[in-house]
Design an enzyme around this catalytic site. Structure first.
Site, mmCIF file in Angstrom:
data_model
loop_
_atom_site.group_PDB
_atom_site.id
_atom_site.type_symbol
_atom_site.label_atom_id
_atom_site.label_comp_id
_atom_site.label_asym_id
_atom_site.label_seq_id
_atom_site.Cartn_x
_atom_site.Cartn_y
_atom_site.Cartn_z
ATOM 1 C CB SER A 1 -0.886 0.008 1.250
ATOM 2 O OG SER A 1 -1.334 1.327 1.496
ATOM 3 C CG HIS B 1 -3.583 -1.997 -1.501
ATOM 4 N ND1 HIS B 1 -4.633 -2.867 -1.752
ATOM 5 C CD2 HIS B 1 -3.979 -1.223 -0.460
ATOM 6 C CE1 HIS B 1 -5.618 -2.621 -0.890
ATOM 7 N NE2 HIS B 1 -5.248 -1.623 -0.099
ATOM 8 C CG ASP C 1 -5.152 1.939 0.966
ATOM 9 O OD1 ASP C 1 -5.981 1.016 0.891
ATOM 10 O OD2 ASP C 1 -3.982 1.783 1.379
ATOM 11 C CG MET D 1 -8.988 6.245 2.449
ATOM 12 S SD MET D 1 -8.203 6.371 4.073
ATOM 13 C CE MET D 1 -7.122 4.929 4.021
ATOM 14 C CG HIS E 1 -8.970 -0.937 -0.250
ATOM 15 N ND1 HIS E 1 -8.344 -1.040 0.976
ATOM 16 C CD2 HIS E 1 -10.297 -1.146 -0.002
ATOM 17 C CE1 HIS E 1 -9.237 -1.299 1.914
ATOM 18 N NE2 HIS E 1 -10.436 -1.356 1.349
ATOM 19 C CG MET F 1 -11.372 1.924 2.319
ATOM 20 S SD MET F 1 -9.797 2.058 3.181
ATOM 21 C CE MET F 1 -8.726 2.286 1.775
ATOM 22 C CG MET G 1 -10.962 -3.884 5.545
ATOM 23 S SD MET G 1 -9.527 -3.218 4.692
ATOM 24 C CE MET G 1 -8.646 -2.359 6.001
ATOM 25 C CG ASP H 1 -5.640 -3.455 3.408
ATOM 26 O OD1 ASP H 1 -4.591 -3.065 3.971
ATOM 27 O OD2 ASP H 1 -6.366 -2.706 2.713
HETATM 28 C C1 DX5 Z 1 -6.209 0.971 5.729
HETATM 29 C C2 DX5 Z 1 -5.776 0.695 4.320
HETATM 30 C C3 DX5 Z 1 -4.578 -0.173 4.268
HETATM 31 C C4 DX5 Z 1 -3.376 0.422 4.939
HETATM 32 C C5 DX5 Z 1 -2.418 -0.650 5.276
HETATM 33 O O1 DX5 Z 1 -7.461 1.534 5.748
HETATM 34 O O2 DX5 Z 1 -6.794 0.052 3.590
HETATM 35 O O3 DX5 Z 1 -4.281 -0.560 2.928
HETATM 36 O O4 DX5 Z 1 -2.730 1.362 4.152
HETATM 37 O O5 DX5 Z 1 -1.377 -0.095 6.002
HETATM 38 P P1 DX5 Z 1 -0.640 -0.953 7.134
HETATM 39 O O6 DX5 Z 1 0.002 -2.122 6.419
HETATM 40 O O7 DX5 Z 1 0.344 -0.014 7.696
HETATM 41 O O8 DX5 Z 1 -1.671 -1.398 8.123
HETATM 42 ZN ZN ZN Z 2 -6.180 -0.900 1.631
#
Ligand code: DX5
Ligand code: ZN
Length: 218
Positions: A6, A29, A31, A33, A62, A64, A133, A171
């Site tokens: 990520s 990956h 993220d 948000m 991903h 969110m 998750m 994740d």
């Molecule tokens: C959290 C994200 C993850 C996060 C993982 O909401 O979806 O992908 O970046 O980071 P680590 O590996 O540090 O938990």
């Molecule tokens: Zn993620």
């Protein structure tokens, strides 16, 4: 066994250079948000489109976000090889998964820690990946939740029962310390954010994580 770092904990002002530090990764990956589905705001479609030309690695988006039904297909169109929506936010997950596949990407469904897999058993054939998750989504660097391990096992068992080839991604809090537990429980795709980007050599960490997962599965 695939490692999908990520970039959330990478230098977000230097993403082009940051993705070149993880050449051994299986996918990047990303993220996304929106500050509504989760209490954090990261990046969106324009950044993904710009980053696309900076690496040959496949993108694993991903999402969110609220209303993935509206936004997810555009990530497939932007060249993401895999697009993950949260089932808690999707209004019509079957239609959405089909739409993502129609755009040429792998369709993936994510579950927050408190969301069970059992109500979605019959959707497995519509999906290329399930993301479990192992922290509450929203931030990198959180502690791995062991309470999610039984769900990983149950999801793998359901996949076997239905005879599907769906990937099972974990994740959140995945590191050299926790990856074996995930692999033993049946995960085969591993997101690691802070573990990779806080390492002195992120690419070496990708290979170390993969070796540990492979050893645990064998
Ligand atoms: C959290 C994200 C993850 C996060 C993982 O909401 O979806 O992908 O970046 O980071 P680590 O590996 O540090 O938990
Ligand atoms: Zn993620």
């Amino acid at each position: 066994m695939q490692i999908t770092p990520s970039i959330l904990n990478a230098d977000l002002a230097n993403l082009g250079a940051e993705v070149r530090r993880i050449g051994s990764a299986d996918m990047v990956h990303i993220d996304v948000m929106d500050n509504h589905f989760v209490p954090n705001l990261t990046l969106g479609l324009p950044v993904v489109e710009s980053l696309r030309s900076h690496t040959d690695l496949p993108f694993d988006a991903h999402l969110m976000i609220e209303d993935p039904d509206r936004w997810a297909p555009a990530y497939a169109e932007a060249g993401c090889a895999s697009v993950t929506f949260h089932v808690e936010a999707a209004k019509a997950p079957v239609r959405l998964a089909r739409e993502i596949r129609k755009q040429g990407a792998r369709a993936s469904m994510a579950l927050k820690p408190a969301t069970p897999i059992e109500p979605y058993e019959d959707l497995l054939a519509e999906l290329d990946m399930v993301l479990i998750m192992t922290v509450e989504p929203g931030f990198g660097g959180q502690k791995f939740l062991d309470m999610c391990l039984p769900k990983i096992r149950r999801t793998r068992a359901l996949m076997q029962r239905h005879g599907v080839e769906t990937w099972l991604q974990v994740d959140g809090g995945v590191s050299l310390e926790t990856i074996e537990r995930c692999a033993e429980a049946g995960a085969d795709v591993f997101v690691a954010g802070s573990a990779v980007y806080s390492a002195a050599d992120p690419d070496a960490m990708v290979n170390e994580l993969r070796a540990k997962a492979e050893a645990a599965r064998a």
